[in-house]
Write a protein that holds these residues in place. Structure first.
Motif, mmCIF file in Angstrom:
data_model
loop_
_atom_site.group_PDB
_atom_site.id
_atom_site.type_symbol
_atom_site.label_atom_id
_atom_site.label_comp_id
_atom_site.label_asym_id
_atom_site.label_seq_id
_atom_site.Cartn_x
_atom_site.Cartn_y
_atom_site.Cartn_z
ATOM 1 N N GLY A 183 1.606 -1.206 0.148
ATOM 2 C CA GLY A 183 -0.363 0.010 -0.167
ATOM 3 C C GLY A 183 0.574 1.126 -0.389
ATOM 4 N N ILE A 184 2.096 1.326 0.189
ATOM 5 C CA ILE A 184 3.210 2.360 -0.442
ATOM 6 C C ILE A 184 3.596 2.962 -1.788
ATOM 7 C CG2 ILE A 184 5.199 2.987 0.378
ATOM 8 C CD1 ILE A 184 3.687 2.461 2.591
ATOM 9 N N TYR A 185 2.508 4.051 -2.308
ATOM 10 C CA TYR A 185 2.834 5.214 -3.420
ATOM 11 C C TYR A 185 4.151 5.453 -3.813
ATOM 12 C CZ TYR A 185 1.354 6.905 -7.267
ATOM 13 O OH TYR A 185 1.342 7.749 -8.403
ATOM 14 N N VAL A 186 4.484 6.200 -2.177
ATOM 15 C CA VAL A 186 6.019 6.825 -2.528
ATOM 16 C C VAL A 186 6.815 6.828 -1.767
ATOM 17 C CG1 VAL A 186 4.685 9.029 -1.584
ATOM 18 C CG2 VAL A 186 6.217 9.423 -2.841
ATOM 19 N N ASP A 187 7.677 6.855 -1.593
ATOM 20 C CA ASP A 187 8.769 6.841 0.203
ATOM 21 C C ASP A 187 8.941 7.928 0.296
ATOM 22 O OD1 ASP A 187 11.158 6.949 1.407
ATOM 23 O OD2 ASP A 187 12.112 5.239 0.513
ATOM 24 N N PRO A 188 8.575 8.060 1.393
ATOM 25 C CA PRO A 188 8.496 9.621 2.414
ATOM 26 C C PRO A 188 10.082 9.541 2.341
ATOM 27 C CG PRO A 188 7.407 8.428 3.869
ATOM 28 C CD PRO A 188 8.147 7.634 2.673
ATOM 29 N N GLU A 189 11.301 9.559 2.663
ATOM 30 C CA GLU A 189 12.361 9.681 2.920
ATOM 31 C C GLU A 189 13.067 10.222 1.425
ATOM 32 O OE1 GLU A 189 14.134 9.561 5.956
ATOM 33 O OE2 GLU A 189 12.338 9.728 6.462
ATOM 34 N N LYS A 190 12.284 10.133 0.205
ATOM 35 C CA LYS A 190 12.485 10.188 -0.922
ATOM 36 C C LYS A 190 12.181 11.882 -1.426
ATOM 37 C CE LYS A 190 14.840 6.318 -1.908
ATOM 38 N NZ LYS A 190 15.000 4.741 -2.768
ATOM 39 N N ILE A 191 11.482 12.217 -0.346
ATOM 40 C CA ILE A 191 11.098 13.269 -0.820
ATOM 41 C C ILE A 191 11.091 14.818 -0.027
ATOM 42 C CG2 ILE A 191 9.239 14.902 -0.471
ATOM 43 C CD1 ILE A 191 7.244 12.182 -0.220
ATOM 44 N N HIS A 192 12.176 15.767 -1.018
ATOM 45 C CA HIS A 192 12.671 16.949 -0.444
ATOM 46 C C HIS A 192 11.754 18.438 -0.204
ATOM 47 C CE1 HIS A 192 15.479 19.641 0.912
ATOM 48 N NE2 HIS A 192 15.503 20.260 0.556
ATOM 49 N N THR A 193 11.841 18.711 0.878
ATOM 50 C CA THR A 193 10.614 20.163 1.097
ATOM 51 C C THR A 193 11.925 21.441 1.061
ATOM 52 O OG1 THR A 193 8.972 18.779 2.240
ATOM 53 C CG2 THR A 193 8.680 21.730 2.089
ATOM 54 N N LEU A 194 11.783 22.600 -0.223
ATOM 55 C CA LEU A 194 12.414 23.503 0.167
ATOM 56 C C LEU A 194 13.239 23.876 1.393
ATOM 57 C CD1 LEU A 194 14.238 23.838 -2.657
ATOM 58 C CD2 LEU A 194 12.770 25.148 -3.693
ATOM 59 N N ASN A 195 11.642 24.788 0.886
ATOM 60 C CA ASN A 195 12.034 26.046 2.176
ATOM 61 C C ASN A 195 12.539 27.267 1.748
ATOM 62 O OD1 ASN A 195 10.379 24.962 4.385
ATOM 63 N ND2 ASN A 195 11.330 23.414 5.067
ATOM 64 N N HIS A 196 12.789 27.052 0.299
ATOM 65 C CA HIS A 196 13.174 28.588 0.458
ATOM 66 C C HIS A 196 12.640 30.253 0.672
ATOM 67 C CE1 HIS A 196 15.846 30.591 -2.465
ATOM 68 N NE2 HIS A 196 14.951 31.140 -2.520
#
Length: 482
Positions: A183-196
């Motif tokens: 049931g895992i669609y995307v690995d949250p460890e491989k998402i980066h939040t830019l916060n620029h």
């Protein structure tokens, strides 16, 4: 003359011709600029000729010219680039799709999404032409009474580029697991939040679309001013420029390549492609007559208006039969500095009156190759051999005849000389241009980058240059699948 180098050719197609009289030329399609059926046939002809890319400019306002000139202009209606290129991506397979998008009157999140989408829809053929928008009238369509100052536009553009490319790196290439059992669609460890949070922009991220097929769409930059050249050196992979002649282009070429090296980038990873109108006929004399016929179709109202746009001031108040006033006597402008400098130089070099300058700028005043397939191929080969360009951004005099002459006469001659490909060797625009796929600054700890024949390693700190060789796992996987 023989060369081991090969030309890169893109076609400037919005408007479909930069020449004001193009739509009036005998046999031309008057509605070529706003007819999807015609545009499909144009891009398919260019793809059959193996052009690198189909390149679209953009205008965020009706051109600032008097109504007497505006009513004669075929630029008054054009498709929005992303909408059109998305449609054309579905009727082509290999040719690149380059669109202009403004860093002054748009937001980086919008730009990042649109280009990422186009890159996925086209399976890796998108390119972003970064512009700061020279038309002062554009400001009035975006809630401003005055155009943003030249220096501020370029300052914002540099930060804008960092934000867009950072958003493209929001997901690792292998972030999407899509595992029905877990049931895992995307690995949250491989998402980066830019916060620029910068001087001009504040963007959280992440982008809500997977990383583009090419890593980043190809970066194109148009502009020859001092800040424009520096922006190109730091960010661009293709430079769309307009030098007047061979010697001017050599100086520009050396300057930008030198700046690129000084910025810590590989100069081979930036392609200089000057704009050149190409008019081919069966004899040089016949080609020249066609050019004269084309120029004769430009009305003076349009001519003086075009000169005004290039100067950034109303030229109709000058004596038509007198010389252009000296530069110091011209009113200050917040429009394109490069365009104004070109007008002044042309007036001084050829001693032209205001009327003569208007006639030139009313049609097409830029670099032009007018002749037979053989003579034009000679000129293009000379530019390539002498280090004046890596190819050309071809503008067409009129369509369809002008396009047919380039694709059916000039291209075969260039191929016969070994100067241009006979087949596409890759599937993406980066592969056509010989450009590496950028590594992801957030998910690859180190990236090797060949510079000046050597090698260096960059930590992924969000800074350019992130060019990498095609040895990354996701690149190998993509190549194997294709």
């Amino acid at each position: 003359m023989s060369s081991s180098k090969q030309l890169h050719l893109t076609a400037f197609m919005r408007p479909v011709s930069l020449h004001t009289g193009a739509w009036r030329y005998p046999g031309a399609y008057p509605d070529a600029n706003f007819n999807l059926k015609h545009l499909k046939s144009f891009i398919q002809a260019l793809e059959a000729a193996k052009f690198d890319a189909f390149f679209m400019a953009d205008h965020l306002a009706v051109l600032n010219m008097p109504v007497e000139a505006l009513k004669r202009s075929h630029t008054v209606t054009s498709f929005e680039p992303f909408t059109l290129l998305s449609a054309l991506s579905q009727v082509t397979e290999r040719i690149g799709l380059a669109a202009t998008a403004s860093t002054t009157y748009d937001e980086p999140y919008h730009i990042a999404r649109r280009f990422a989408s186009l890159d996925h829809l086209s399976e890796g053929r998108a390119a972003w032409n970064i512009v700061t928008t020279g038309n002062p009238e554009s400001s009035k369509n975006f809630g401003l009474d005055e155009h943003v100052q030249h220096s501020e536009r370029y300052k914002r553009a540099r930060e804008f580029y960092d934000v867009v490319t950072g958003l493209w790196d929001s997901f690792a290439d292998d972030a999407f697991v899509r595992d029905p059992e877990s049931g895992i669609y995307v690995d949250p460890e491989k998402i980066h939040t830019l916060n620029h949070k910068g001087d001009d922009l504040k963007v959280k991220g992440p982008l809500n679309i997977a990383r583009p097929v090419q890593g980043w769409p190809v970066i194109v930059q148009a502009g020859q001013s001092e800040p424009g050249r520096q922006l190109a050196a730091e960010t661009a992979e293709v430079v769309f420029c307009s030098p007047r002649d061979l010697e001017a282009s050599k100086l520009l070429y050396d300057d930008i390549k030198g700046r690129t090296k000084a910025a810590g980038r590989n100069p081979d990873h930036i392609k200089i492609l000057p704009a050149a109108m190409v008019l081919i006929s069966d004899s040089v004399e016949e080609a020249q007559q066609k050019r004269l016929k084309l120029d004769s179709l430009v009305h003076y109202d349009s001519a003086i208006s075009s000169l005004s746009i290039s100067l950034g001031t109303d030229a109709s108040k000058f004596d038509p039969d007198g010389p252009l006033p000296p530069e110091e006597a011209l009113p200050a402008t917040n429009a394109s500095h490069t365009s104004r400098a070109s007008v002044i130089k042309l007036a001084e070099t050829e001693g032209l009156t205001v009327r003569q300058l208007a006639g030139r700028y009313g049609g097409y005043a830029g670099l032009a190759f007018v002749g037979t397939a053989e003579t034009v191929a000679d000129e293009m080969e000379q530019w390539l051999e002498e280090g004046a360009s890596d190819g050309f951004t071809v503008t067409l005099p009129f369509l369809p005849e002008g396009l047919d002459a380039v694709t059916q006469k000039l291209v075969p001659e260039l191929q016969r000389r070994g100067l241009f490909r006979k087949e596409y060797e890759g599937t993406t625009l980066r592969e056509h241009l010989g450009l590496p796929r950028p590594g992801n600054r957030f998910f690859e700890k180190e990236v090797s980058n060949a510079v000046n024949g050597g090698s260096r390693t960059l930590a992924m700190n969000g800074k350019r240059d992130l060019d990498v060789d095609d040895d990354l796992p996701e690149v190998k996987k993509r190549k194997a699948q294709s």
